[in-house]
Motif scaffolding. Structure first.
Motif, PDB file in Angstrom:
ATOM      1  N   GLU A  82     -20.600   9.288  -3.091  1.00 12.67           N
ATOM      2  CA  GLU A  82     -21.781  10.016  -3.564  1.00 12.67           C
ATOM      3  C   GLU A  82     -23.068   9.278  -3.239  1.00 12.67           C
ATOM      4  OE1 GLU A  82     -21.173  10.517  -7.710  1.00 12.67           O
ATOM      5  OE2 GLU A  82     -19.503  11.947  -7.479  1.00 12.67           O
ATOM      6  N   ARG A  83     -23.021   7.952  -3.269  1.00  8.12           N
ATOM      7  CA  ARG A  83     -24.220   7.151  -3.025  1.00  8.12           C
ATOM      8  C   ARG A  83     -24.404   6.791  -1.554  1.00  8.12           C
ATOM      9  NH1 ARG A  83     -23.950   2.947  -8.227  1.00  8.12           N
ATOM     10  NH2 ARG A  83     -24.115   4.571  -9.839  1.00  8.12           N
ATOM     11  N   GLY A  84     -23.519   7.300  -0.716  1.00  7.70           N
ATOM     12  CA  GLY A  84     -23.654   7.065   0.716  1.00  7.70           C
ATOM     13  C   GLY A  84     -23.325   5.659   1.162  1.00  7.70           C
ATOM     14  N   LYS A  85     -22.604   4.924   0.331  1.00  3.42           N
ATOM     15  CA  LYS A  85     -22.225   3.548   0.694  1.00  3.42           C
ATOM     16  C   LYS A  85     -20.914   3.575   1.469  1.00  3.42           C
ATOM     17  CE  LYS A  85     -24.789   1.352  -3.030  1.00  3.42           C
ATOM     18  NZ  LYS A  85     -24.780   0.361  -4.138  1.00  3.42           N
ATOM     19  N   LEU A  86     -20.985   4.127   2.676  1.00  6.05           N
ATOM     20  CA  LEU A  86     -19.787   4.400   3.458  1.00  6.05           C
ATOM     21  C   LEU A  86     -19.158   3.137   4.028  1.00  6.05           C
ATOM     22  CD1 LEU A  86     -20.933   7.643   5.299  1.00  6.05           C
ATOM     23  CD2 LEU A  86     -19.786   7.377   3.086  1.00  6.05           C
ATOM     24  N   GLU A  87     -19.980   2.126   4.295  1.00  8.84           N
ATOM     25  CA  GLU A  87     -19.423   0.876   4.821  1.00  8.84           C
ATOM     26  C   GLU A  87     -18.531   0.205   3.776  1.00  8.84           C
ATOM     27  OE1 GLU A  87     -20.926  -3.429   6.626  1.00  8.84           O
ATOM     28  OE2 GLU A  87     -22.316  -1.739   6.502  1.00  8.84           O
ATOM     29  N   ALA A  88     -18.988   0.182   2.527  1.00 12.12           N
ATOM     30  CA  ALA A  88     -18.185  -0.392   1.446  1.00 12.12           C
ATOM     31  C   ALA A  88     -16.924   0.435   1.217  1.00 12.12           C
ATOM     32  CB  ALA A  88     -18.999  -0.478   0.166  1.00 12.12           C
ATOM     33  N   LEU A  89     -17.049   1.740   1.330  1.00 11.78           N
ATOM     34  CA  LEU A  89     -15.904   2.629   1.160  1.00 11.78           C
ATOM     35  C   LEU A  89     -14.861   2.379   2.241  1.00 11.78           C
ATOM     36  CD1 LEU A  89     -14.646   5.023  -0.376  1.00 11.78           C
ATOM     37  CD2 LEU A  89     -15.886   6.541   1.190  1.00 11.78           C
ATOM     38  N   GLU A  90     -15.326   2.209   3.463  1.00 10.20           N
ATOM     39  CA  GLU A  90     -14.416   1.947   4.574  1.00 10.20           C
ATOM     40  C   GLU A  90     -13.686   0.620   4.384  1.00 10.20           C
ATOM     41  OE1 GLU A  90     -12.137   2.215   7.832  1.00 10.20           O
ATOM     42  OE2 GLU A  90     -13.313   3.805   6.881  1.00 10.20           O
ATOM     43  N   GLN A  91     -14.383  -0.369   3.828  1.00 13.07           N
ATOM     44  CA  GLN A  91     -13.755  -1.658   3.562  1.00 13.07           C
ATOM     45  C   GLN A  91     -12.621  -1.508   2.554  1.00 13.07           C
ATOM     46  OE1 GLN A  91     -14.492  -4.933   4.992  1.00 13.07           O
ATOM     47  NE2 GLN A  91     -12.438  -5.036   4.108  1.00 13.07           N
ATOM     48  N   LEU A  92     -12.832  -0.718   1.520  1.00  9.94           N
ATOM     49  CA  LEU A  92     -11.772  -0.473   0.544  1.00  9.94           C
ATOM     50  C   LEU A  92     -10.563   0.188   1.200  1.00  9.94           C
ATOM     51  CD1 LEU A  92     -13.681   0.814  -2.625  1.00  9.94           C
ATOM     52  CD2 LEU A  92     -12.789  -1.477  -2.185  1.00  9.94           C
ATOM     53  N   HIS A  93     -10.815   1.103   2.112  1.00 19.29           N
ATOM     54  CA  HIS A  93      -9.718   1.777   2.807  1.00 19.29           C
ATOM     55  C   HIS A  93      -8.957   0.803   3.693  1.00 19.29           C
ATOM     56  CE1 HIS A  93     -11.742   6.007   2.370  1.00 19.29           C
ATOM     57  NE2 HIS A  93     -11.252   5.543   1.243  1.00 19.29           N
ATOM     58  N   ARG A  94      -9.657  -0.106   4.336  1.00 16.16           N
ATOM     59  CA  ARG A  94      -8.980  -1.095   5.184  1.00 16.16           C
ATOM     60  C   ARG A  94      -8.115  -2.043   4.363  1.00 16.16           C
ATOM     61  NH1 ARG A  94     -14.027  -1.233   7.984  1.00 16.16           N
ATOM     62  NH2 ARG A  94     -14.639  -3.110   6.845  1.00 16.16           N
ATOM     63  N   ASP A  95      -8.575  -2.367   3.161  1.00 15.42           N
ATOM     64  CA  ASP A  95      -7.851  -3.313   2.319  1.00 15.42           C
ATOM     65  C   ASP A  95      -6.628  -2.694   1.645  1.00 15.42           C
ATOM     66  OD1 ASP A  95      -9.755  -5.187   2.941  1.00 15.42           O
ATOM     67  OD2 ASP A  95     -10.858  -5.011   1.058  1.00 15.42           O
ATOM     68  N   ARG A  96      -6.589  -1.387   1.567  1.00 14.32           N
ATOM     69  CA  ARG A  96      -5.519  -0.696   0.848  1.00 14.32           C
ATOM     70  C   ARG A  96      -4.174  -0.895   1.552  1.00 14.32           C
ATOM     71  NH1 ARG A  96      -6.430   5.565   0.357  1.00 14.32           N
ATOM     72  NH2 ARG A  96      -8.330   4.821  -0.676  1.00 14.32           N
ATOM     73  N   LEU A  97      -3.117  -1.109   0.772  1.00 12.96           N
ATOM     74  CA  LEU A  97      -1.767  -1.217   1.309  1.00 12.96           C
ATOM     75  C   LEU A  97      -1.092   0.147   1.317  1.00 12.96           C
ATOM     76  CD1 LEU A  97      -0.581  -4.515  -0.435  1.00 12.96           C
ATOM     77  CD2 LEU A  97      -1.196  -4.217   1.961  1.00 12.96           C
ATOM     78  N   GLN A  98      -0.137   0.314   2.214  1.00 12.38           N
ATOM     79  CA  GLN A  98       0.601   1.566   2.292  1.00 12.38           C
ATOM     80  C   GLN A  98       1.395   1.796   1.002  1.00 12.38           C
ATOM     81  OE1 GLN A  98       0.736   3.985   4.743  1.00 12.38           O
ATOM     82  NE2 GLN A  98      -0.999   2.867   5.632  1.00 12.38           N
ATOM     83  N   PRO A  99       1.508   3.050   0.552  1.00  8.23           N
ATOM     84  CA  PRO A  99       2.297   3.326  -0.652  1.00  8.23           C
ATOM     85  C   PRO A  99       3.724   2.781  -0.513  1.00  8.23           C
ATOM     86  CG  PRO A  99       1.061   5.270   0.003  1.00  8.23           C
ATOM     87  CD  PRO A  99       0.894   4.273   1.109  1.00  8.23           C
ATOM     88  N   GLY A 100       4.188   2.123  -1.551  1.00  7.53           N
ATOM     89  CA  GLY A 100       5.545   1.593  -1.547  1.00  7.53           C
ATOM     90  C   GLY A 100       5.727   0.267  -0.843  1.00  7.53           C
ATOM     91  N   SER A 101       4.634  -0.310  -0.346  1.00 12.21           N
ATOM     92  CA  SER A 101       4.767  -1.559   0.423  1.00 12.21           C
ATOM     93  C   SER A 101       4.634  -2.810  -0.437  1.00 12.21           C
ATOM     94  CB  SER A 101       3.720  -1.601   1.542  1.00 12.21           C
ATOM     95  OG  SER A 101       2.411  -1.637   1.002  1.00 12.21           O
ATOM     96  N   ILE A 102       4.293  -2.644  -1.712  1.00 14.78           N
ATOM     97  CA  ILE A 102       4.113  -3.803  -2.572  1.00 14.78           C
ATOM     98  C   ILE A 102       4.919  -3.626  -3.856  1.00 14.78           C
ATOM     99  CG2 ILE A 102       2.018  -2.883  -3.667  1.00 14.78           C
ATOM    100  CD1 ILE A 102       0.969  -5.802  -3.656  1.00 14.78           C
ATOM    101  N   SER A 103       5.596  -4.707  -4.240  1.00 11.60           N
ATOM    102  CA  SER A 103       6.391  -4.687  -5.474  1.00 11.60           C
ATOM    103  C   SER A 103       6.167  -5.986  -6.220  1.00 11.60           C
ATOM    104  CB  SER A 103       7.878  -4.498  -5.160  1.00 11.60           C
ATOM    105  OG  SER A 103       8.350  -5.572  -4.349  1.00 11.60           O
ATOM    106  N   THR A 104       6.560  -6.016  -7.482  1.00 11.22           N
ATOM    107  CA  THR A 104       6.432  -7.235  -8.267  1.00 11.22           C
ATOM    108  C   THR A 104       7.731  -7.527  -9.003  1.00 11.22           C
ATOM    109  OG1 THR A 104       5.614  -6.080 -10.240  1.00 11.22           O
ATOM    110  CG2 THR A 104       3.965  -6.862  -8.656  1.00 11.22           C
ATOM    111  N   VAL A 105       7.981  -8.815  -9.216  1.00 11.52           N
ATOM    112  CA  VAL A 105       9.045  -9.256 -10.106  1.00 11.52           C
ATOM    113  C   VAL A 105       8.441 -10.309 -11.022  1.00 11.52           C
ATOM    114  CG1 VAL A 105      10.913  -8.757  -8.493  1.00 11.52           C
ATOM    115  CG2 VAL A 105       9.851 -11.023  -8.484  1.00 11.52           C
ATOM    116  N   ARG A 106       9.035 -10.479 -12.188  1.00 13.06           N
ATOM    117  CA  ARG A 106       8.523 -11.441 -13.152  1.00 13.06           C
ATOM    118  C   ARG A 106       9.298 -12.767 -13.061  1.00 13.06           C
ATOM    119  NH1 ARG A 106       5.756  -9.837 -17.973  1.00 13.06           N
ATOM    120  NH2 ARG A 106       4.051  -8.490 -17.294  1.00 13.06           N
TER     121      ARG A 106
END
Length: 291
Positions: A82-106
């Motif tokens: 909404e604020r036109g901060k497309l460069e920051a938005l694109e950075q978030l998209h680049r950092d995102r991992l594919q669904p199901g590619s990350i898991s955790t164990v305790r």
């Protein structure tokens, strides 16, 4: 027969970060930022650059922020759009991992790095896997894990990143006993966890980057205690030597110990100076404070 592709990485992130209290009282130490990226992001980015696609975080209580960091933040993304901060938005998209590619164990009890890796045994299965300790940050033209992955392809065996440390500091690290050494790749004939300087077999120390064969899990499963009365990864790796290729790699780059306050501050400066958008101003204020 060629080596299996390296597609999995384990990130041990269960530590409390007590050396950075009070900053880490309510925030995981792996979320501490160097310039504008948290340590966990650097580790994941380095692994992805090496072709790794699946991640397992060995975590502890109060560490959900690490998973949230890689999740989709719908409200934030909508606001940026909404604020036109497309460069920051694109950075978030680049950092995102594919669904199901990350898991955790305790890791329910703090029983050492070897125990943390053992906790990820189901994720590892029968595949080779990388280990990245986010506390160790490496500044290099070619990512450290990419260098290790290439060495793994060449040797078809376990490879650990190594640096030379002062002889009087060998009691802080896992130290190599060495065989053939071509100046870059060194044959590992033995490993000792935190040896006293007078008995250390060399001054080549393992840092927080590994590519290991899955057989290490069998040795870790015995839960044998070593230095500090913990299950030591170094001890389990030592038992693999002689059964499959095992090498240390003198990687190209500069390693920063971000589990230490001085190392963390040094990393801030080094990574800032490596950024064309920040380097001129950083150099200017360094002159101001250093004369």
């Amino acid at each position: 027969m060629s080596a299996k592709p390296l597609k999995k990485a384990v990130l041990p992130v269960a530590g409390l970060g007590t050396r950075f209290l009070p900053a880490t009282k309510s925030m995981p130490k792996e979320m501490l930022t160097v310039v504008d990226r948290p340590l966990i992001q650097y580790a994941v980015d380095e692994a992805r650059a090496a072709g790794i696609e699946q991640f397992c975080m060995v975590s502890g209580r109060g560490k959900t922020a690490l998973i949230d960091h890689f999740d989709v933040s719908y409200e934030l993304e909508a606001t940026l759009r909404e604020r036109g901060k497309l460069e920051a938005l694109e950075q978030l998209h680049r950092d995102r991992l594919q669904p199901g590619s990350i898991s955790t164990v305790r890791q329910q009890e703090p029983m050492g790095l070897g125990h943390a890796i053992w906790c990820a045994r189901t994720f590892i299965g029968d595949d080779p896997f990388a280990i990245l300790l986010p506390d160790d940050l490496v500044l290099s033209d070619t990512p450290c894990m990419t260098q290790l992955a290439q060495a793994y392809k060449e040797t078809e065996g376990s490879v650990v990143a190594v640096v030379e440390v002062p002889r009087d500091q060998t009691n802080r690290y896992g130290i190599l006993k060495t065989g053939h050494d071509d100046g870059k790749l060194v044959e590992v004939t033995g490993l000792v966890e935190k040896p006293k300087p007078e008995v250390a077999p060399s001054n080549l120390s393992i840092i927080g980057r590994y590519v290991l064969m899955p057989e290490v899990i069998g040795h870790l499963s015995k839960m044998e205690r070593g230095a500090g009365n913990e299950v030591q990864l170094t001890d389990a790796m030592a038992k693999m030597i002689g059964h499959s290729p095992f090498h240390g790699l003198r990687f190209e780059g500069e390693r920063f110990d971000c589990g230490d306050k001085v190392g963390f501050l040094e990393a801030q400066i080094a990574f800032s100076l490596s950024r064309p958008d920040l380097a001129p101003e950083v150099r200017a204020f360094l002159k101001k404070y250093t004369g």
